[in-house]
Scaffold this motif. Structure first.
Motif, short mmCIF file in Angstrom:
data_model
loop_
_atom_site.label_atom_id
_atom_site.label_comp_id
_atom_site.label_asym_id
_atom_site.label_seq_id
_atom_site.Cartn_x
_atom_site.Cartn_y
_atom_site.Cartn_z
N PRO A 29 0.80 -1.23 0.00
CA PRO A 29 0.00 0.00 0.00
C PRO A 29 0.83 1.29 0.00
N ASP A 30 2.05 1.25 0.51
CA ASP A 30 2.90 2.44 0.54
C ASP A 30 3.63 2.70 -0.78
N TRP A 31 3.58 1.74 -1.70
CA TRP A 31 4.28 1.91 -2.97
C TRP A 31 3.42 2.70 -3.95
N ASP A 32 4.05 3.41 -4.86
CA ASP A 32 3.31 4.17 -5.86
C ASP A 32 2.85 3.31 -7.02
N ARG A 33 3.35 2.08 -7.10
CA ARG A 33 2.97 1.19 -8.20
C ARG A 33 3.20 -0.26 -7.81
N ALA A 34 2.50 -1.14 -8.47
CA ALA A 34 2.76 -2.57 -8.32
C ALA A 34 3.94 -2.92 -9.21
N GLU A 35 4.73 -3.88 -8.78
CA GLU A 35 5.89 -4.31 -9.56
C GLU A 35 5.54 -5.58 -10.34
N LEU A 36 5.72 -5.52 -11.64
CA LEU A 36 5.49 -6.69 -12.49
C LEU A 36 6.69 -7.63 -12.35
N LEU A 37 6.44 -8.82 -11.83
CA LEU A 37 7.50 -9.80 -11.62
C LEU A 37 7.67 -10.72 -12.82
N ALA A 38 6.56 -11.10 -13.43
CA ALA A 38 6.59 -12.02 -14.57
C ALA A 38 5.29 -11.88 -15.33
N ARG A 39 5.34 -12.31 -16.57
CA ARG A 39 4.16 -12.27 -17.44
C ARG A 39 4.15 -13.57 -18.25
N ASP A 40 3.03 -14.26 -18.23
CA ASP A 40 2.90 -15.52 -18.95
C ASP A 40 1.88 -15.32 -20.06
N ASP A 41 2.39 -15.10 -21.27
CA ASP A 41 1.54 -14.89 -22.44
C ASP A 41 2.38 -15.16 -23.67
N GLY A 42 2.01 -14.64 -24.80
CA GLY A 42 2.77 -14.87 -26.04
C GLY A 42 4.18 -14.30 -26.01
N HIS A 43 4.44 -13.38 -25.11
CA HIS A 43 5.76 -12.76 -24.97
C HIS A 43 6.21 -12.91 -23.53
N PHE A 44 6.43 -14.15 -23.10
CA PHE A 44 6.74 -14.43 -21.70
C PHE A 44 7.87 -13.56 -21.19
N MET A 45 7.71 -13.08 -19.98
CA MET A 45 8.76 -12.34 -19.28
C MET A 45 8.94 -13.00 -17.92
N GLY A 46 10.16 -13.30 -17.56
CA GLY A 46 10.44 -13.92 -16.28
C GLY A 46 11.73 -14.71 -16.37
N PRO A 47 12.09 -15.43 -15.36
CA PRO A 47 11.30 -15.73 -14.18
C PRO A 47 11.25 -14.55 -13.21
N GLY A 48 10.25 -14.59 -12.37
CA GLY A 48 10.08 -13.55 -11.38
C GLY A 48 10.29 -14.04 -9.95
N LEU A 49 10.34 -15.38 -9.77
CA LEU A 49 10.45 -15.94 -8.43
C LEU A 49 11.45 -17.08 -8.39
#
Length: 165
Positions: A29-49
């Motif tokens: 709640p104190d952050w100004d934005r959520a952090e994108l850790l990973a994305r699972d779709d046609g353009h996968f981004m990660g790993p995040g964990l």
């Protein structure tokens, strides 16, 4: 999914006609934005964990979120995971989750295969050397400072702190 100190992991399913996929975000709640850790779709981004992070989140027993079941939580976070140093007990932990939440007839070979191949990003090396917080070497990871699209160091640090087992 609640984490310590008011942090939350969000698994967001996008079902738009031309933009479907799953986003894995971390927020406080104190952050100004959520952090994108990973994305699972046609353009996968990660790993995040790394392996200890989804296990700690799954097993923390904190109330809130869509489920408190540790097996469901682990399976929800599994696509964002990639780690080349999976502990010996990881297969057993994943087998328990698969038995509890799927109809897979033989969960042992599936758990072994999932932990060996680790989906789209494949395994990544995690380290704290030189930074004091967890980073990886994944070619498509937001948590790899060598990538041009990586989070800046201050945000990488707060993410690692929030996810620390």
């Amino acid at each position: 999914m609640p984490l310590a100190a008011g942090h939350r992991l969000h698994v967001v399913y996008r079902t738009f006609a031309d933009d479907n996929g799953t986003d894995y975000l971390l927020h406080h709640p104190d952050w100004d934005r959520a952090e994108l850790l990973a994305r699972d779709d046609g353009h996968f981004m990660g790993p995040g964990l790394s392996w200890p992070e989804p296990v700690a989140a799954a097993d923390n027993a904190l109330p809130g979120g869509s489920t408190t079941d540790p097996n469901t939580r682990l399976l929800l976070l599994l696509p964002a995971f990639g780690d080349d140093e999976v502990p010996d007990d990881a297969v057993g932990r994943l087998v328990v989750a698969l038995r509890a939440r799927t109809g897979v007839e033989a969960p042992e070979p599936l758990a072994s295969a999932v932990l060996e191949d680790q989906g789209a990003p494949g395994p990544a090396r995690w380290t704290t050397a030189g930074h004091g917080f967890s980073l990886n070497d994944g070619g498509y990871s937001f948590r790899n400072p060598a990538n041009r699209f990586a989070m800046p160091a201050d945000r990488l640090s707060r993410v690692a702190t929030a996810l620390a087992p």
